[in-house]
Design a protein around this motif. Structure first.
Motif, mmCIF file in Angstrom:
data_model
loop_
_atom_site.group_PDB
_atom_site.id
_atom_site.type_symbol
_atom_site.label_atom_id
_atom_site.label_comp_id
_atom_site.label_asym_id
_atom_site.label_seq_id
_atom_site.Cartn_x
_atom_site.Cartn_y
_atom_site.Cartn_z
ATOM 1 N N ARG A 9 5.580 4.223 1.741
ATOM 2 C CA ARG A 9 6.203 5.433 2.263
ATOM 3 C C ARG A 9 7.096 5.094 3.460
ATOM 4 O O ARG A 9 8.217 5.606 3.576
ATOM 5 C CB ARG A 9 5.117 6.434 2.664
ATOM 6 C CG ARG A 9 5.695 7.765 3.152
ATOM 7 C CD ARG A 9 4.601 8.770 3.472
ATOM 8 N NE ARG A 9 4.017 9.295 2.233
ATOM 9 C CZ ARG A 9 2.792 8.985 1.802
ATOM 10 N NH1 ARG A 9 2.047 8.136 2.505
ATOM 11 N NH2 ARG A 9 2.320 9.500 0.697
ATOM 12 N N ARG A 10 6.617 4.254 4.346
ATOM 13 C CA ARG A 10 7.442 3.854 5.495
ATOM 14 C C ARG A 10 8.688 3.110 5.047
ATOM 15 O O ARG A 10 9.765 3.263 5.647
ATOM 16 C CB ARG A 10 6.613 2.981 6.452
ATOM 17 C CG ARG A 10 5.580 3.753 7.246
ATOM 18 C CD ARG A 10 4.762 2.840 8.128
ATOM 19 N NE ARG A 10 5.580 2.121 9.091
ATOM 20 C CZ ARG A 10 5.131 1.155 9.884
ATOM 21 N NH1 ARG A 10 3.847 0.800 9.819
ATOM 22 N NH2 ARG A 10 5.929 0.554 10.749
ATOM 23 N N THR A 51 0.841 -1.196 0.000
ATOM 24 C CA THR A 51 0.000 0.000 0.000
ATOM 25 C C THR A 51 0.880 1.251 0.000
ATOM 26 O O THR A 51 2.083 1.193 0.294
ATOM 27 C CB THR A 51 -0.898 0.043 1.241
ATOM 28 O OG1 THR A 51 -0.068 0.176 2.409
ATOM 29 C CG2 THR A 51 -1.744 -1.222 1.356
ATOM 30 N N GLU A 52 0.248 2.377 -0.274
ATOM 31 C CA GLU A 52 0.995 3.635 -0.291
ATOM 32 C C GLU A 52 1.625 3.914 1.065
ATOM 33 O O GLU A 52 2.777 4.345 1.155
ATOM 34 C CB GLU A 52 0.061 4.766 -0.694
ATOM 35 C CG GLU A 52 0.734 6.123 -0.767
ATOM 36 C CD GLU A 52 -0.253 7.197 -1.152
ATOM 37 O OE1 GLU A 52 -0.235 8.264 -0.508
ATOM 38 O OE2 GLU A 52 -1.058 6.965 -2.084
ATOM 39 N N ASP A 53 0.889 3.682 2.153
ATOM 40 C CA ASP A 53 1.417 3.957 3.489
ATOM 41 C C ASP A 53 2.616 3.070 3.801
ATOM 42 O O ASP A 53 3.634 3.550 4.314
ATOM 43 C CB ASP A 53 0.319 3.749 4.535
ATOM 44 C CG ASP A 53 0.825 4.041 5.941
ATOM 45 O OD1 ASP A 53 1.174 5.210 6.215
ATOM 46 O OD2 ASP A 53 0.890 3.103 6.759
#
Length: 420
Positions: free
Chosen positions: A177-178, A172-174
């Motif tokens: 990003r992490r 996922t995008e989240d």
């Protein structure tokens, strides 16, 4: 002109989506989204589909064209090829100092790009990223006790494996990003240990990749940490004239996005860059910023990687700055007080800090005490496997060499040269 998805559907006519997915080693659901133009393939996946569908290079060319312009997203542009370039940057030729300065300026004015999901491979979740984050911190703490000569292979392998997740996994995008933020932190650790092992060109390349990864993940403070670490390296081993620009850019870029403790760390590197160029007023002003920022610290706001910065470390840097500027009356009391709290357990750091005390004592013409301090630093450096520590001891050997005939100096020089 037909889109990539349209071309893929046309070439697949008469063949099942599952069969082509099997041939191209891609998840069928992911391939379905590509054909619907809801996802853009990486160059590698485009080439695999081209081969599986007999596209004669047409699909690969469509994928290349799709990546020429950035996708407009809420927080800024981020393209599939940006992921490719970020990962490839870890194996590219070393950028020059001029490139680094340009990158710093671009970073200051650019909006953080927003991450798109990686478009092929297995899906990973928050648990995987948490394991990566814990491992990064373990490596960071390990560096407190073991020199880069021992750890650079381990850390760079970890970086390669983590970059492989970015390139080959789906998430996922989240989570993505992490993962980018973790890669940015890992780049800073890798750059630090590569520099400590004397692999300066590799360290510079990794630091710049870390700026890009952290910025892509929205971690402005992490990008600044990589950039100021590069400034620190250039101040010590490159052209020191470029270091103040990079160090100030890192501090300015993070000023409204980083914790007070982080800003104190970045200001320390500004002070050091000025000291290396002999700019005493700039160095003193930056040391004042360090104290002012640190006085405003709120530990709950701090990223995990500033755990080591405390008042003792701030005093050490101040003492180093005044030694570099040949102000022993200011340097000696600070360094004596600060180094008294360091034990031999942190061999490399203690050796480095004692080397600065020894140099300031030489400047103060306290030759016996300087040689005694240099001897202790030398013995600790022998255990550290650190190019930085070895360079510092070598410098002390050269400086104390002019005092041959002094019994304490002779003892140090004999011990030092017998080990060469």
């Amino acid at each position: 002109m037909e889109s990539f998805g349209q071309a893929a559907r046309r070439l697949r006519a008469g063949l099942s989506l599952r069969e082509i997915a099997r041939r191209a080693h891609v998840d069928p659901g992911h391939l379905s989204r590509i054909e619907a133009d809801k996802r853009t393939p990486t160059p590698q996946l485009a080439a695999a589909l081209d081969a599986a569908l007999g596209g004669a290079g047409h699909l690969a060319e469509l994928a290349r064209r799709a990546c020429v312009e950035p996708w407009p997203l809420d927080g800024g542009p981020w393209r599939p090829c940006d992921t490719e370039r970020l990962v490839d940057a870890l194996a590219q030729q070393t950028p020059t100092a001029e490139n680094a300065v340009e990158l710093a300026h671009q970073w200051l004015i650019a909006e953080p790009p927003q991450l798109l999901e990686v478009r092929s491979g297995r899906r990973i979740g928050a648990g995987t990223v948490e394991r990566v984050e814990r491992r990064v911190q373990q490596l960071r703490v390990l560096d407190d006790y073991v020199g880069g000569g021992e750890t650079w292979v381990m850390v760079t392998r970890e970086l390669t494996a983590t970059a492989g997740l970015l390139k080959g996994a789906a998430y996922t995008e989240d989570v993505g990003r992490r993962l980018l933020v973790a890669i940015g932190e890992l780049c800073q650790v890798a750059g630090w240990v590569l520099s400590d092992s004397g692999r300066l060109a590799e360290a510079e390349r990794v630091y710049l990749a870390g700026v890009r990864a952290a910025n892509a993940g929205g971690d402005v403070a992490g990008a600044a940490n990589n950039l100021s670490s590069l400034a620190y390296q250039l101040a010590n081993t490159g052209d020191p004239r470029t270091a103040p620009t990079l160090a100030r850019s890192a501090y300015a870029g993070a000023r409204h996005h980083a914790s007070a403790t982080t800003l104190a760390l970045l200001a320390e590197r500004v002070a050091w860059a000025y000291a290396r160029t002999g700019e005493a007023r700039g160095a003193e002003r930056a040391l004042g910023q360090v104290e002012a920022e640190y006085d405003q610290r709120r530990p709950e706001d701090d990223p995990v990687w500033v755990y080591w910065l405390d008042q003792g470390e701030i005093e050490i840097m101040a003492g180093r700055v005044w030694t570099q500027l040949h102000r022993p009356l200011r340097a000696v009391p600070i360094l004596e007080r600060a180094t008294s709290g360091y034990s031999d357990a942190t061999g490399r750091e203690t050796a480095l800090y004692l080397s600065w005390l020894a140099e300031s004592l030489i400047q103060a013409n306290e030759v016996d005490r300087a040689a005694e301090t240099a001897s202790r630093a030398f013995r600790l450096s022998r255990q550290a496997n650190s190019a930085r520590a070895e360079d510092r001891i070598r410098l002390l050997g050269n400086q104390l060499g002019r005092f041959r005939g002094n019994a304490v100096v002779d003892s140090f020089l004999d011990e030092f040269r017998s080990a060469a």
